[in-house]
Design an enzyme around this catalytic site. Sequence first.
Site, PDB file in Angstrom:
ATOM      1  N   LEU A 126       0.852  -1.198   0.000  1.00 48.19           N
ATOM      2  CA  LEU A 126       0.000   0.000   0.000  1.00 48.19           C
ATOM      3  C   LEU A 126       0.884   1.244   0.000  1.00 48.19           C
ATOM      4  CD1 LEU A 126      -2.937   1.121   0.238  1.00 48.19           C
ATOM      5  CD2 LEU A 126      -2.527   1.230   2.709  1.00 48.19           C
ATOM      6  N   HIS A 230       6.340   2.779  11.831  1.00 49.57           N
ATOM      7  CA  HIS A 230       6.990   3.927  11.208  1.00 49.57           C
ATOM      8  C   HIS A 230       5.990   5.082  11.117  1.00 49.57           C
ATOM      9  CE1 HIS A 230       9.020   6.285   8.084  1.00 49.57           C
ATOM     10  NE2 HIS A 230      10.118   5.567   8.314  1.00 49.57           N
TER      11      HIS A 230
END
Length: 338
Positions: A126, A230
């Site tokens: 994605l 992240h």
Amino acid sequence: MLIIRPITNADYPALMQCAEASGHGFTSLPINEDLLRTRIQHSQVSFNTHVTSAGQESYLLVAVDSDSGQVVGTTAIEATVGLDVPFYNYHLSTVTHASRQLGVHNIVKVLTLGNQYTGDTELCSLFLLPEWRQGVNGRLLSKSRFLLMADHRQRFADVAFAEMRGVSDEQGNSPFWQWLKEHFFSIDFTYADYLTGIGHKGFIADLMPKLPIYVNLLSKEAQAVIGQVHTNTRPALQLLEQEGFCCRGYVDIFDAGPSVECDVRNIETVRHSQRYRVEIGEHTNKQCYLVSNCQLAGFRAVAAPLAVNAQGQVLMTTDVAAALNVGVGDEVRLVAQS
């Protein structure tokens, strides 16, 4: 308008651009021409193959700007993982060390190497170019996968999961990997991640510690990032959590990013999306829907205002119908966008 559709050979340059822009730690988009072209070819075969159960098919989608024709993002579904090469992860659990005689009772966390998701469906790759991360674009790209899965359930496993990118800096240095590198691997995180992305996973079985790792023996920096994502991955994680995905203690073996999972039947978009018959015309409804046609190789999905009635009909404008490649009387699947 963004249109989500299966990838074609002509999209290779744009896919490479996404791979280059995705940065370190994005395992499923390695910067490797042969691999990316192979992924495109495998996806095309998968979309055009008749199957009755989940196998080793891979469905790679791209997001295209309808005005310019520019490919601005990508996402993918792997029907199953771990059937041809092992798919590794760590499970974070607790063990108790206690002595009644000494009055000592310690609870410690351990990481155990395993292959929990073998045979399950993986959501991966994605990525949306930064300038397109606005409005409903990210939701459309993510949720279009669930519209596809809802219409073609036999092609996917009962459980779907996604590995979330873990913590690393701009140079690709991972605090978790730094500890593993020092004691077991002696190679950089970016190189290990790249090898995994191109399918060269033999070094994991050769070098990865087989026994459980006591978390309190890791560096403080490594301990702090276990199960953390992240910064760039937080929006993707939030979208999946809204769909019902959650982490059950499984983390990535390289950066310790969390894996989230959900029974496909319980994914919100799968549960609540419905099929409607198409009518074409003008309307004044402002309610935005995520809508896809019910095709496979010709899959299309967009986000657009639609007018839905209780008789199972949906009224859409001519440009939306053209983007979906549907006509009057065709079926589409849609879900309201909150």
